[in-house]
Design a protein around this motif. Sequence first.
Motif: not given
Lengths: 988, 89
Positions: B26, B36-37, B39-41
Amino acid sequence: MTRLAGCGLVDRAQPLSFRFDGNAYTGLAGDTLASALLANGVRLAGRSFKYHRPRGILSAGPEEPNALVELRRGARREPNIPATTVELFSGLEADSQNRWPSLRFDVMAVTGLLGPLFPAGFYYKTFMWPARFWERLYEPAIRRAAGLGRAAEAEDPDRYDRAHLYCDVLVIGSGAAGLAAALAAGRRGARVVLCESDWRLGGRLLADGGEIDGLPAADWAVAAEAELRAMPEVRMMPRTTVFGVYDHGTYGAVQRVSDHEPEPDANEPRQRYWRITAERGVLAAGAIERLVAFSGNDRPGVMLSGAVRQYLNRYAVTPGRRAIVVTAGDDGWRTVTALASHGIEVAAVVDRRAEMPERHAAAAASAGARVFAGGRIGGTLGGSSLFAADIVEASGERTRVAADLLAVAGGWNPTVQLTCHLGGKPVWSAAAEAFVPGALPPGMAVVGAARGSFGLGSALAEGARAGAEAAEATGFSGSAPAIPFALDAEGAPAPIWIDSGARKAFVDLQHDVTLEDIAIAHREGFRAVELLKRYTTHGMATDQGKTGGVLGMAAMAALTGMDMAETGTTVFRPPYTPVAIGALAGPNRGKDYRPRRRTPAQGWAEEQGAVMTEVGLWHRALWFPRPGEADWQATITREIGAIRTGAGVAEVSTLGKIELVGPDAGALLDFLYINTFSTLPVGRTRFGIMLREDGFAMDDGTTARLEQDRWILTTSTGHAGAVMEHMEYVHQMLRPELKVAFTSVSDRWAQFSVAGPNSRQVIAGVLDPGADLADAAFPHMACGVFTALGGVPARVFRISFSGERAYEIAVPAGFGEELVRRMMQTGAAFGLVPYGLESLGTMRVEKGHLGGGEINGQTTARDLGFARLMSSRKDYIGRALAQRPALIDPRRPALVGLRPVDRMATLRGGAHLLPEDAPVRIEHDQGHVTSVAYSPTLGHWIGLGLLEGGPSRHGEVVRAANPLEGFDDLVEIVPPCFLDPQGARLRG
Amino acid sequence: MRLPCPHCGSRPADEFTCYGAADPVRPAAGAPAQVWHDYVHIRPNPYGLHNELWQHVHGCRRWLVMTRDTRTHAVLGARDGGSRGGGAA
Ligand SMILES: [Zn+2]
């Protein structure tokens, strides 16, 4: 009768009566249905799938493609059961399949004369157009003509069990190799499980005789079994088929607990599905004999040569009176000897080889058989039973020989299926003239005939060594195992034998696939074995090509000119033999399909006549009808009226409840929720929304701070499990430094929502004296710990879903029912009524609170009107991605209230929202209706929806169209809270 | 299928829930949107060794990092997820 005297493993003192096609017969204990039929002279067992050709009994085991029966009657009727695997019991009833009107006279057999009607690819070519003919014409006709047996039409009355088993060494198969392996592993003290499909241990030892350690082979098997049974760590599982191999030493097996009885004992399941976990596996599954592809090889009376020995020696039955033995190698000569030793006439031996070992001449002479060296079968004669065969000599001369039994010895296929379930591919062995196991599943060893070692002595030696090695690998060492001594039978394995010029030479008896079909597939380009299989359906029947599969591949290899190694086999997948769906389902069926969770006060609700509904695993009260109420709307109109003027009580125990303890609980909550909790004073409750890391809303609920370091968080019923896992992830993986512990206490507390202007008196009536619920001491959003019912801990939260003054009260689950009964008594004076989910849901729509329609995984906190809660002073899950441009676009659909312009109109959930004058087409779609309710308080339907531009459009009129249900109404956009937006009522 | 839990030992796979790749870390609160993108996707889908997040839901409820060979299902190791960067079990 064809029962032989003085031999066999049947109990002549135990006759068993049974019926086949309605006729009464008698067999013996120890018979299969097939051996009992043969003992009664029944040779016609069924008709074939496509051509309805008469078929007999080919084999003596699970490979049987022909003698498939419907077993038992009524609700227990089971189709496609090989008669060769059915253990005879008294009163057994079986019927032949695929015949109409009778087995002997079958109208559909004319299709046998119209062979070209059903060539390879028939389905693909014939029934392509027009499509509507499929349902009306083709499919019913094909099913009647070509269907397999009929399944029972009533619910299965039997129970099925599921169980787990752990062992060091799993031995699969109890022939010579399997028994030797189990003995070697068991003697070292390993936990051994021995699975055998048959009810009797011994495998081919029961059919082929021979000597082991100076004992007759069958007696040696009995002694081995006795020794194994005496070992405390060995578990013997006869009637148990290992049907699948899975990852990490996991095996699937089905135990036929009661199939050998007319019906299961009251306390027994019919079958038990075992999941066996074994450190090591020893596969000793033996081999299955191959058919020989010659003209008319499907005539009743044609039987695998090894099966003939099995019927003679094990079942004391002769499958014929005058035999021809057809052999591709030396193994068929053992059948010649066996027949002769039982006094059965052997008219001829057709040996594929022009030259053969000298010793066979003596065997032929003593059997009185004429030998056709280098001969082949040119055709068979007979209707429903063989009476002669034409033998083509090496010179080309044809000789007709009368016989009622044609024993075929076409070589053996090692039973490699279980070695392939994890992706292993069999490899061609020229030495074994067969496919043998390739790469093995981790932890598995293969021994004996299953790996192409066909000799008895080799099987025993390999088994003993593998058993000892498996024990060693699991921590049980010892001296070298004693290897039981036996001689290997003389002779080389027989090659595959295909008479390529033959007509009506079947390579798949169950699906009626012939050499001609293979030739068509070749001609039309379906040459790879997987294509061949699908184009011709070769090997796709319930027997999965156990006797003919390799023949078809060899036939293709002959046409393509490739060798067997290049041609390969199709992929073997579980199950090895068919498994009843009931066994796989086990106890999970009907009302036990899944667990049922009962709320603490469910008994009370049922007693009150509540109408129940399933919510996940829960059963919850929908509403509580009273006599005279016309419908549910009348009921909830009364319930809500009573709540808004007096008080109502609903059980809300299904809410997820998570208790947090520790100095950093507030910090964890701050990280989980968009809003701040660490500032919440003790004795107060706060509403919060948590997001997923992608910025979308995950759940909402209230969290109460009961003590400085003790908090209780609630989740919606449906998200209880997911929120708990999410919290554990966040704490364990992202914020392990936080000093907090939490656990789910959902089942620990019974909880009730008490709502309405009189709710305080109802709560006060069950709390022990001394609790101060006055608004000054216990205002809206207060929480406190009290006692109720005389000393029972009670947590009280002043929170409201209905918009009325309301409280939730939680007591330990065991006191839930007592609490609600006491409330109903003391609350009667205050007009207390019970209410359920429907009233709860209606009141929440009246208040514009969120439900599953709104927190649907596609909405953000901003969409739902909670942008103001999103703290900008802290990091929290979902914060970063919630700021994505697309998620803060003001045109995103956002929460609004909906009111029909025509107040008499009914709103429907799922209706799409469009501009007032736009046509009902997707390009004008601006959102949809998420929740609707008839509001008894307002006297008309209301709804919530997600609409582009949302709050900026209050006052506008849009179209709510639901073409599926034929609704199209104009609705007015209003704020989502329809009732008391200032909250005056809930503050009292 | 069986999985090794560092706390509970070898257990049947049905006691666990898989949550995919374990390696993404994270980002800090102020990291760029692209970070962030990702990390999430963005998730790897390797043919071979894969570090995976599993939770022993019907057991100790710990989140675990398992290394699994996607070609064979062989599980080469497992450690408690909370011990990221050290103290492997
Ligand atoms: Zn664990």
